[in-house]
Design a protein around this motif. Structure first.
Motif, PDB file in Angstrom:
ATOM      1  N   LEU A  14       0.906  -1.105  -0.098  1.00 48.70           N
ATOM      2  CA  LEU A  14      -0.144  -0.090  -0.010  1.00 48.70           C
ATOM      3  C   LEU A  14       0.925   1.207  -0.082  1.00 48.70           C
ATOM      4  O   LEU A  14       0.519   2.326  -0.704  1.00 48.70           O
ATOM      5  CB  LEU A  14      -1.008  -0.007   1.087  1.00 48.70           C
ATOM      6  CG  LEU A  14      -2.333  -0.802   0.809  1.00 48.70           C
ATOM      7  CD1 LEU A  14      -3.078  -0.897   2.254  1.00 48.70           C
ATOM      8  CD2 LEU A  14      -3.072  -0.580  -0.119  1.00 48.70           C
ATOM      9  N   HIS A  50      -7.004   1.059   1.287  1.00 47.48           N
ATOM     10  CA  HIS A  50      -6.612   1.479   2.557  1.00 47.48           C
ATOM     11  C   HIS A  50      -7.795   0.979   3.397  1.00 47.48           C
ATOM     12  O   HIS A  50      -7.709   0.089   4.367  1.00 47.48           O
ATOM     13  CB  HIS A  50      -5.999   2.682   2.663  1.00 47.48           C
ATOM     14  CG  HIS A  50      -5.999   2.679   4.379  1.00 47.48           C
ATOM     15  ND1 HIS A  50      -6.792   3.264   5.076  1.00 47.48           N
ATOM     16  CD2 HIS A  50      -4.723   2.531   5.157  1.00 47.48           C
ATOM     17  CE1 HIS A  50      -6.399   3.289   6.406  1.00 47.48           C
ATOM     18  NE2 HIS A  50      -5.285   2.680   6.249  1.00 47.48           N
ATOM     19  N   SER A  53      -8.441  -2.711   3.356  1.00 41.17           N
ATOM     20  CA  SER A  53      -7.446  -3.516   3.926  1.00 41.17           C
ATOM     21  C   SER A  53      -7.963  -3.528   5.837  1.00 41.17           C
ATOM     22  O   SER A  53      -7.112  -4.228   6.263  1.00 41.17           O
ATOM     23  CB  SER A  53      -6.140  -2.915   3.810  1.00 41.17           C
ATOM     24  OG  SER A  53      -5.959  -1.611   4.309  1.00 41.17           O
ATOM     25  N   TRP A 142      -2.323  -0.345  10.654  1.00 47.57           N
ATOM     26  CA  TRP A 142      -3.199   0.087   9.873  1.00 47.57           C
ATOM     27  C   TRP A 142      -3.260   1.624   9.934  1.00 47.57           C
ATOM     28  O   TRP A 142      -3.382   2.369   8.783  1.00 47.57           O
ATOM     29  CB  TRP A 142      -4.494  -0.357  10.167  1.00 47.57           C
ATOM     30  CG  TRP A 142      -5.597  -0.107   9.084  1.00 47.57           C
ATOM     31  CD1 TRP A 142      -5.710  -0.544   7.683  1.00 47.57           C
ATOM     32  CD2 TRP A 142      -6.669   0.384   9.309  1.00 47.57           C
ATOM     33  NE1 TRP A 142      -6.853  -0.104   7.145  1.00 47.57           N
ATOM     34  CE2 TRP A 142      -7.558   0.617   8.020  1.00 47.57           C
ATOM     35  CE3 TRP A 142      -7.342   1.296  10.397  1.00 47.57           C
ATOM     36  CZ2 TRP A 142      -8.784   1.014   7.766  1.00 47.57           C
ATOM     37  CZ3 TRP A 142      -8.846   1.872  10.277  1.00 47.57           C
ATOM     38  CH2 TRP A 142      -9.417   1.713   8.987  1.00 47.57           C
ATOM     39  N   ILE A 145       0.009   3.062   8.212  1.00 49.17           N
ATOM     40  CA  ILE A 145      -0.189   2.945   6.554  1.00 49.17           C
ATOM     41  C   ILE A 145      -1.023   4.263   6.064  1.00 49.17           C
ATOM     42  O   ILE A 145      -0.716   4.761   5.121  1.00 49.17           O
ATOM     43  CB  ILE A 145      -0.739   1.775   6.204  1.00 49.17           C
ATOM     44  CG1 ILE A 145       0.022   0.634   6.709  1.00 49.17           C
ATOM     45  CG2 ILE A 145      -0.870   1.835   4.781  1.00 49.17           C
ATOM     46  CD1 ILE A 145      -0.404  -0.872   6.385  1.00 49.17           C
ATOM     47  N   TYR A 146      -1.941   4.556   6.892  1.00 47.14           N
ATOM     48  CA  TYR A 146      -2.797   5.618   6.658  1.00 47.14           C
ATOM     49  C   TYR A 146      -2.051   6.903   6.764  1.00 47.14           C
ATOM     50  O   TYR A 146      -2.297   7.832   5.732  1.00 47.14           O
ATOM     51  CB  TYR A 146      -4.245   5.685   7.444  1.00 47.14           C
ATOM     52  CG  TYR A 146      -5.015   6.959   7.043  1.00 47.14           C
ATOM     53  CD1 TYR A 146      -5.538   7.020   5.834  1.00 47.14           C
ATOM     54  CD2 TYR A 146      -4.891   8.244   7.630  1.00 47.14           C
ATOM     55  CE1 TYR A 146      -6.171   8.424   5.437  1.00 47.14           C
ATOM     56  CE2 TYR A 146      -5.720   9.228   7.437  1.00 47.14           C
ATOM     57  CZ  TYR A 146      -6.170   9.526   6.188  1.00 47.14           C
ATOM     58  OH  TYR A 146      -6.742  10.621   6.017  1.00 47.14           O
ATOM     59  N   LEU A 149       0.416   7.227   3.557  1.00 45.93           N
ATOM     60  CA  LEU A 149      -0.421   7.503   2.584  1.00 45.93           C
ATOM     61  C   LEU A 149      -0.773   9.023   2.627  1.00 45.93           C
ATOM     62  O   LEU A 149      -0.683   9.630   1.510  1.00 45.93           O
ATOM     63  CB  LEU A 149      -1.656   6.654   2.224  1.00 45.93           C
ATOM     64  CG  LEU A 149      -1.483   5.174   1.926  1.00 45.93           C
ATOM     65  CD1 LEU A 149      -2.893   4.405   1.875  1.00 45.93           C
ATOM     66  CD2 LEU A 149      -0.854   5.205   0.829  1.00 45.93           C
TER      67      LEU A 149
END
Length: 149
Positions: A14, A50, A53, A142, A145-146, A149
């Protein structure tokens, strides 16, 4: 493929896809002063990926939510407040400008006095609230990861 492998793969893929997509978005803004339909679709795709996921990173069963925890109330405030602010900001700005298809001038009133991209910020509130419904270390990954991004 087991859950740990899936999470590891998503945690690597991602951000790489996000970097590629946002590089393309930046190039479109430089070249055209707005997003092309293709870069808009790619941007929507990476955030949808995202969001999807979350099924790999969070235990999304409703029966596992601890409704007596103080985190439950906070998560509802973040989710509902984030969605309301996200949708109202997008509504006031208009669909074409929200999707980067039209950018005649810099919008500097309302929430845009404080943030250049409040939609991302308010979606972040929703993401944090959603992760708080099922608190775990994988939920923290998680969220990271956001943030990347």
């Amino acid at each position: 493929m087991n859950a740990t492998m899936t999470m590891a793969m998503l945690a690597i893929v991602l951000p790489i896809l996000g970097a590629l997509i946002f590089t393309r978005v930046a190039q479109d803004y430089k070249r055209y002063g707005k997003l092309t339909s293709q870069s808009t679709a790619l941007e929507i795709l990476i955030f949808a990926m995202h969001g999807a996921s979350s099924y790999a990173f969070l235990d999304s069963r409703l029966s596992t939510i601890d409704t007596v925890s103080p985190l439950f109330g906070l998560s509802l405030v973040l989710i509902i407040g984030g969605l309301v602010m996200l949708l109202s900001t997008m509504g006031r700005l208009g669909a074409a400008r929200t999707l980067g298809q039209e950018s005649p001038e810099l919008h500097c009133t309302g929430v845009y006095r404080h943030s250049r991209n409040p939609q991302i910020l308010f979606y972040g509130f929703v993401v944090v609230g959603y992760a708080l419904l099922w608190p775990s270390w994988s939920g923290v990954i998680w969220l990271i990861i956001y943030a990347v991004l």
